[in-house]
Structures are given as structure tokens and as C-alpha cells.
Design a protein around this motif. Structure first.
Motif, PDB file in Angstrom:
ATOM      1  N   VAL A  11     -72.330   6.351 -30.042  1.00 34.31           N
ATOM      2  CA  VAL A  11     -73.373   5.508 -30.634  1.00 34.31           C
ATOM      3  C   VAL A  11     -74.585   5.669 -29.725  1.00 34.31           C
ATOM      4  O   VAL A  11     -74.610   5.167 -28.598  1.00 34.31           O
ATOM      5  CB  VAL A  11     -72.935   4.035 -30.724  1.00 34.31           C
ATOM      6  N   ARG A  53     -71.666   9.483 -33.552  1.00 36.73           N
ATOM      7  CA  ARG A  53     -71.193   8.648 -34.660  1.00 36.73           C
ATOM      8  C   ARG A  53     -72.360   8.034 -35.410  1.00 36.73           C
ATOM      9  O   ARG A  53     -72.366   7.977 -36.644  1.00 36.73           O
ATOM     10  CB  ARG A  53     -70.292   7.536 -34.122  1.00 36.73           C
ATOM     11  N   ARG A  54     -73.348   7.544 -34.642  1.00 32.59           N
ATOM     12  CA  ARG A  54     -74.467   6.839 -35.274  1.00 32.59           C
ATOM     13  C   ARG A  54     -75.668   6.847 -34.342  1.00 32.59           C
ATOM     14  O   ARG A  54     -75.518   6.747 -33.125  1.00 32.59           O
ATOM     15  CB  ARG A  54     -74.062   5.393 -35.603  1.00 32.59           C
ATOM     16  N   THR A 110     -78.864   3.475 -38.084  1.00 32.01           N
ATOM     17  CA  THR A 110     -79.093   2.037 -38.238  1.00 32.01           C
ATOM     18  C   THR A 110     -80.406   1.708 -37.552  1.00 32.01           C
ATOM     19  O   THR A 110     -80.665   2.179 -36.441  1.00 32.01           O
ATOM     20  CB  THR A 110     -77.966   1.214 -37.595  1.00 32.01           C
ATOM     21  N   THR A 121     -72.916  -2.423 -34.716  1.00 37.45           N
ATOM     22  CA  THR A 121     -73.231  -1.078 -35.220  1.00 37.45           C
ATOM     23  C   THR A 121     -72.131  -0.073 -34.910  1.00 37.45           C
ATOM     24  O   THR A 121     -72.164   1.053 -35.409  1.00 37.45           O
ATOM     25  CB  THR A 121     -74.527  -0.548 -34.595  1.00 37.45           C
TER      26      THR A 121
END
Length: 227
Positions: free
Chosen positions: A65, A88-89, A177, A226
């Protein structure tokens, strides 16, 4: 549990996450808070992107992340283009959300104007430096303002002038995000752009731009959501 890599904003360092990292670690996450290279004549956005890519490679990180606050959004965008399969994000915390070819100055021309005005007061040999600006408008208590100001360091102008490089990977970008800090007007346009691009949008109501310092508990909570 996730591996968080937290990338700080302009003029700051990994120390800006000192109040956030313990809360994430207490929840079982692994947390890395690198300090980006300090100002130098050849230090620019590409330098900082390369540092985060090297960190991911050196530690063989996967399922990351990758969080960018403020200017850190420029950096994580570039790293996301280079190592999408490891991430992942991407999480933008009141941050720049550039497209390839855009610089921070392109996205916020008012900052370029402020930096030009500051440069005009400095010796010509230091024109490539951007001194710390505007902390007094970012919702800090008097004690926190003193703490941040004592630690803040100038940036190389190239960090904000260099455009985000074009993607070099054939992989799709990681999902994103965007976290809007509701008490900060600085990146309202970026939050709108994030929605248009299909990113998940979260809001921390009333939080100021330097919430990792002024409101760390709520930053920990929203970052945890998140992962």
C-alpha cells in the motif's frame, strides 16, 4: 496485514509520519517511512521516484500500500507506473494526482508563482532551491508549527518542475484511493479528478493538510481502511 510505504510531502522527511506509523504497526502492519533525497542541483522528481522503486526492489516488497501525502502523490504515481505488479493500492492523501507529462507546477500554478517570488529574494546561485512555504496556514498548533519549521528543509525546484514520466510497464496501473482532508482546500480539484478516474474517494472531515502531524489518529484510521 499490509506493507505500508509512506511517502512524505514537500519540505518534510520520513519524520512527518512519526505519529502515524506506530498506530499502523500496532494493528499489525509493516510500515516504512523513507526520507526522500534532500535538495541538490540534480535532485528532481525522477530521483525521488527512483528511490521508492529501489526501496521496493531492495526489500523485495509485494502487495504494497503505497501512500503519498501532498508532493508524495507525484512520487507514488511514478513508482506505480514502474512497479505496478508489486503494489496493492496507491493511496493519495490530500496529494497531487498527475497524469503523465504533468508537473506539480502544472497542477498548481499558484505554487510556481510563490516559488518565483521566494527565489527573487535569494542569491542567484540558490535560485534552484524552494524554501519551505505556508506551514502557518496548514492548521498546526503553535508547538507543532515550531516542530515542523525546525525540521523542514528546502526542496530542489526540479522536484516540482519535472513532469511525471510516461509509463514504462505494460501492466495496468494499481487501483487508487484518494483521501480528501476536508479542512484543506489545497487539493479539492485532485479529489474531483480522482472520482472522474474511478478511484475510491474517502474524506476525513475537518482535517487540515498536515493531518499526519495534527490529526494522526484519524489518519491511522483512514489509512487502515485502505488496506
Amino acid at each position: 496485514m499490509a506493507t505500508f510505504v509512506l511517502v512524505h510531502g514537500s519540505w518534510l522527511g520520513g519524520w512527518a509520519w512519526e505519529r502515524v506509523a506506530p498506530g499502523l504497526r500496532a494493528s499489525g502492519h509493516t510500515v516504512l517511512c523513507p526520507s526522500l533525497a534532500p535538495a541538490g542541483p540534480r535532485v528532481g522528481l525522477r530521483t525521488h521516484i527512483a528511490e521508492i522503486v529501489a526501496l521496493i526492489d531492495e526489500h523485495a516488497l509485494t502487495d504494497v500500500v503505497l501512500v503519498g501525502h501532498s508532493y508524495g502523490g507525484m512520487v507514488i504515481s511514478g513508482a506505480g507506473h514502474e512497479r505496478p505488479q508489486r503494489i496493492r493500492r496507491l493511496v493519495y492523501l490530500d496529494a497531487y494526482l498527475p497524469s503523465p507529462g504533468q508537473s506539480a507546477f502544472d497542477l498548481q500554478p499558484v505554487l510556481r508563482d510563490a516559488c518565483d517570488a521566494a527565489a527573487a529574494l535569494r542569491p542567484e546561485r540558490e535560485a534552484w532551491l524552494i524554501p519551505p512555504l505556508g506551514f502557518e496556514t496548514m492548521g498546526l498548533s503553535a508547538a507543532d508549527l515550531e516542530w515542523v519549521t525546525a525540521r523542514a528543509r528546502p526542496l530542489s525546484r526540479a522536484t516540482h518542475e519535472e513532469p511525471l514520466p510516461q509509463p514504462v510497464s505494460g501492466h495496468p496501473p494499481p487501483p487508487a484511493t484518494y483521501i480528501r482532508l476536508g479542512g484543506s482546500p489545497l487539493f479539492a480539484d485532485a479529489a474531483h479528478t480522482a472520482l472522474q478516474r474511478g478511484a475510491r474517494l474517502l474524506t476525513v472531515e475537518g482535517a487540515a493538510h498536515l493531518a499526519p502531524i495534527s490529526d494522526p489518529e484519524r489518519v491511522v484510521a483512514v489509512l487502515g481502511s485502505t488496506s
